[in-house]
Design an enzyme around this catalytic site. Structure first.
Site, PDB file in Angstrom:
ATOM      1  N   GLU A   1      -8.429  18.540  30.148  1.00 37.20           N
ATOM      2  CA  GLU A   1      -9.427  17.357  31.204  1.00 37.20           C
ATOM      3  C   GLU A   1     -10.058  17.706  32.138  1.00 37.20           C
ATOM      4  OE1 GLU A   1      -9.873  14.914  28.870  1.00 37.20           O
ATOM      5  OE2 GLU A   1      -8.234  14.667  27.720  1.00 37.20           O
TER       6      GLU A   1
ATOM      7  N   HIS B   1     -15.105  16.024  21.499  1.00 32.00           N
ATOM      8  CA  HIS B   1     -15.259  14.846  21.524  1.00 32.00           C
ATOM      9  C   HIS B   1     -17.061  14.684  21.121  1.00 32.00           C
ATOM     10  CE1 HIS B   1     -10.865  13.644  21.338  1.00 32.00           C
ATOM     11  NE2 HIS B   1     -11.008  13.386  20.439  1.00 32.00           N
TER      12      HIS B   1
ATOM     13  N   HIS C   1     -12.095  18.824  27.123  1.00 37.73           N
ATOM     14  CA  HIS C   1     -12.269  17.286  27.444  1.00 37.73           C
ATOM     15  C   HIS C   1     -12.442  17.227  29.089  1.00 37.73           C
ATOM     16  CE1 HIS C   1     -10.373  16.321  22.918  1.00 37.73           C
ATOM     17  NE2 HIS C   1      -9.697  17.757  22.702  1.00 37.73           N
TER      18      HIS C   1
ATOM     19  N   GLU D   1     -18.057  14.024  25.842  1.00 38.57           N
ATOM     20  CA  GLU D   1     -17.469  15.042  26.304  1.00 38.57           C
ATOM     21  C   GLU D   1     -18.749  16.245  26.365  1.00 38.57           C
ATOM     22  OE1 GLU D   1     -14.021  13.342  25.328  1.00 38.57           O
ATOM     23  OE2 GLU D   1     -13.157  15.244  25.070  1.00 38.57           O
TER      24      GLU D   1
END
Ligand SMILES: CC(C)C[C@H](NS(N)(=O)=O)C(=O)O
Ligand SMILES: [Ca+2]
Ligand SMILES: [Ca+2]
Ligand SMILES: [Ca+2]
Ligand SMILES: [Zn+2]
Length: 313
Positions: free
Chosen positions: A276, A69, A203, A72
């Protein structure tokens, strides 16, 4: 370029320069190549770190992927930190040397350089997530983490609307970046055996360690036994204990279909996780932590990376 004050983050050119620098400083344990091109024609680099790096040896392979992404950017720094740690530490740090001598560490610091470059174009943050591939109807971008081929579009885990942030694309692996990664991992099947044993896709944000599946809340299901789920879970929990992230199944966040982890496990049975990173919630830092956070938040995952490497057999 990154806004002033955030020079610590690597642009695409700086990323490639950093990889070339690692290779020239540690030629015996590194080899640099490309897994393919993005929609706009940028190479997607992969660096391999192992003893006798020029030779594909029969050693467990571990893959780290970042920046799927665009916005990020902390994840790009996470992958570059892994490159730095396992090259600079070689020969001096016993644990590092042991891993590099007994495994092949594969690092893809940016799977979405088109998106990352667009996100910082003009010197300010655009909040861009997707790739930069045009859609019919005039919008731009496919969500690369909804475009992988395993059970693509199966479970309402993505959007059918091209302008949506989670647009799954018109068909499975319609994004060149996804095709490049899938082809690369497919090519690591040697003698009928997938050489990649374990994988983390980084992420941001939420500070979580997530394991598949994302397309269902079920644990035992088609493509995963309860025992396999429990194995994924136990290692995931161990990694979460080391970095202070919250462990869970990918679908605990929300149902996702066509995500990279479902493909890595569903297609190749790779011990695969989504991390994450920092912060836990939006607020001022959100997707754009100040570059002062790069060192603390990347080194925070050193223990988890070592746990994954140790379990890659
Ligand atoms: C892997 C899933 C569960 C989380 C990820 N979250 S993110 N990084 O896009 O905010 C995503 O939506 O792709
Ligand atoms: Ca700064
Ligand atoms: Ca080797
Ligand atoms: Ca090998
Ligand atoms: Zn993400």
């Amino acid at each position: 370029d990154f806004p002033s004050g955030d020079e610590g983050y690597h642009t695409y050119d700086e990323l490639r320069a950093a990889l070339r620098a690692a290779v020239s400083a540690h030629p015996g344990i590194t080899s640099l190549s490309s897994i393919g091109d993005t929609y706009e024609g940028r190479e997607i680099p992969v660096i391999r770190i192992s003893d006798n790096a020029a030779t594909d040896e029969d050693e467990p392979e571990v893959l780290f992927t970042c920046n799927l992404h665009a916005r990020e950017h902390l994840t790009t720094e996470m992958c570059l930190h892994i490159v730095d740690r396992f090259t600079a530490g070689y020969g001096s740090d016993e644990k590092i040397t042991g891993f590099v001598d007994s495994r092949e560490i594969l690092v893809v610091p940016s799977l979405n350089p088109d998106g990352a470059e667009y996100d910082i174009s003009g010197g300010w943050y655009r909040g861009w997530r997707k790739n930069r591939q045009p859609n019919a109807g005039g919008s731009v971008g496919t969500d690369l983490n909804r475009n992988f081929s395993y059970k693509w579009a199966c479970c309402q885990g993505a959007s059918t609307s091209p302008s949506a942030e989670t647009y799954r694309g018109p068909s499975a692996a319609s994004a060149p970046e996804v095709r490049a990664l899938q082809a690369y991992v497919d090519s690591r099947v040697v003698g009928g055996v997938q050489q990649i044993r374990a994988h983390i896709d980084f992420h941001a944000f939420s500070e979580m360690v997530l394991w598949p599946f994302g397309h269902t809340h079920d644990t035992a299901t088609e493509g995963m036994t309860q025992a396999e789920y429990d194995h994924l879970k136990s290692i995931g929990q161990e990694m979460a204990t080391s970095n202070g992230y919250t462990p869970g199944q990918t679908s605990d966040m929300y149902i996702t279909d066509g995500d990279i982890n479902d493909w890595m496990w569903g297609t190749h049975k790779v011990l695969t996780y989504c991390f994450e990173m920092y912060p836990t919630s939006g607020g001022s830092d959100g997707f754009y932590p100040p570059d002062e956070q790069i060192v603390p938040q990347t080194t925070r995952n050193d223990g988890a990376v070592d746990i994954l490497l140790a379990n890659a057999t």
